[in-house]
Design a protein around this motif. Structure first.
Motif, PDB file in Angstrom:
ATOM      1  N   PRO A  33      -0.976   5.830  -7.226  1.00  0.00           N
ATOM      2  CA  PRO A  33      -2.348   6.194  -7.613  1.00  0.00           C
ATOM      3  C   PRO A  33      -2.467   6.673  -9.063  1.00  0.00           C
ATOM      4  CG  PRO A  33      -1.776   7.194  -5.512  1.00  0.00           C
ATOM      5  CD  PRO A  33      -0.522   6.584  -6.074  1.00  0.00           C
TER       6      PRO A  33
ATOM      7  N   THR B 262      -7.151   4.209  -5.461  1.00  0.00           N
ATOM      8  CA  THR B 262      -6.734   3.705  -4.158  1.00  0.00           C
ATOM      9  C   THR B 262      -6.608   2.187  -4.255  1.00  0.00           C
ATOM     10  OG1 THR B 262      -8.977   3.338  -3.319  1.00  0.00           O
ATOM     11  CG2 THR B 262      -7.997   5.526  -2.935  1.00  0.00           C
TER      12      THR B 262
ATOM     13  N   GLN C  39       0.830  -1.205   0.000  1.00  0.00           N
ATOM     14  CA  GLN C  39       0.000   0.000   0.000  1.00  0.00           C
ATOM     15  C   GLN C  39       0.863   1.254   0.000  1.00  0.00           C
ATOM     16  OE1 GLN C  39      -2.859  -1.180   3.168  1.00  0.00           O
ATOM     17  NE2 GLN C  39      -4.390  -0.800   1.583  1.00  0.00           N
TER      18      GLN C  39
END
Length: 106
Positions: free
Chosen positions: A16, A46, A11
């Motif tokens: 993005p 996301t 993450q």
């Protein structure tokens, strides 16, 4: 390192800008001692880890726990792993080709 620990790092690596316009889910079938099924949902630029039973994957990747950890740590080239059969992919192969841009290694 455990498989589940790699997702926080993913993450942080997520790009993005590379996900613009994408609404896809990648399922990871991890085999071996630290086996599990995981799903990463990419939407609205996301990415999030979601319960795999809650989504229909666009792409499914299957590999051993040790190969997954090696890929996420930059010790195993994902393309070489795919070509040598260490990673098996089914589904949206165009999405598979975007993974290096979605999650660029440092």
């Amino acid at each position: 390192m455990k498989v589940v620990d790699t997702f926080a790092a993913m993450q942080k690596l997520f790009n993005p800008a590379a996900a613009a316009g994408l609404k896809k889910t990648i399922q990871l079938n991890i085999t071996g001692e630290d086996a599990g099924v995981y799903a990463i949902k990419i939407e609205n630029q996301t990415c999030e880890l979601v319960p795999p039973e809650s989504v229909k994957p666009d792409l499914t990747l299957t590999m051993s726990d040790q190969d997954w950890i090696a890929v996420t740590q930059g010790q195993l080239n994902p393309m070489n792993a795919f070509l040598s059969g260490k990673i098996k992919a089914t589904g949206d192969m165009m999405l598979a080709m975007k993974i290096p841009n979605l999650f660029p290694a440092k």
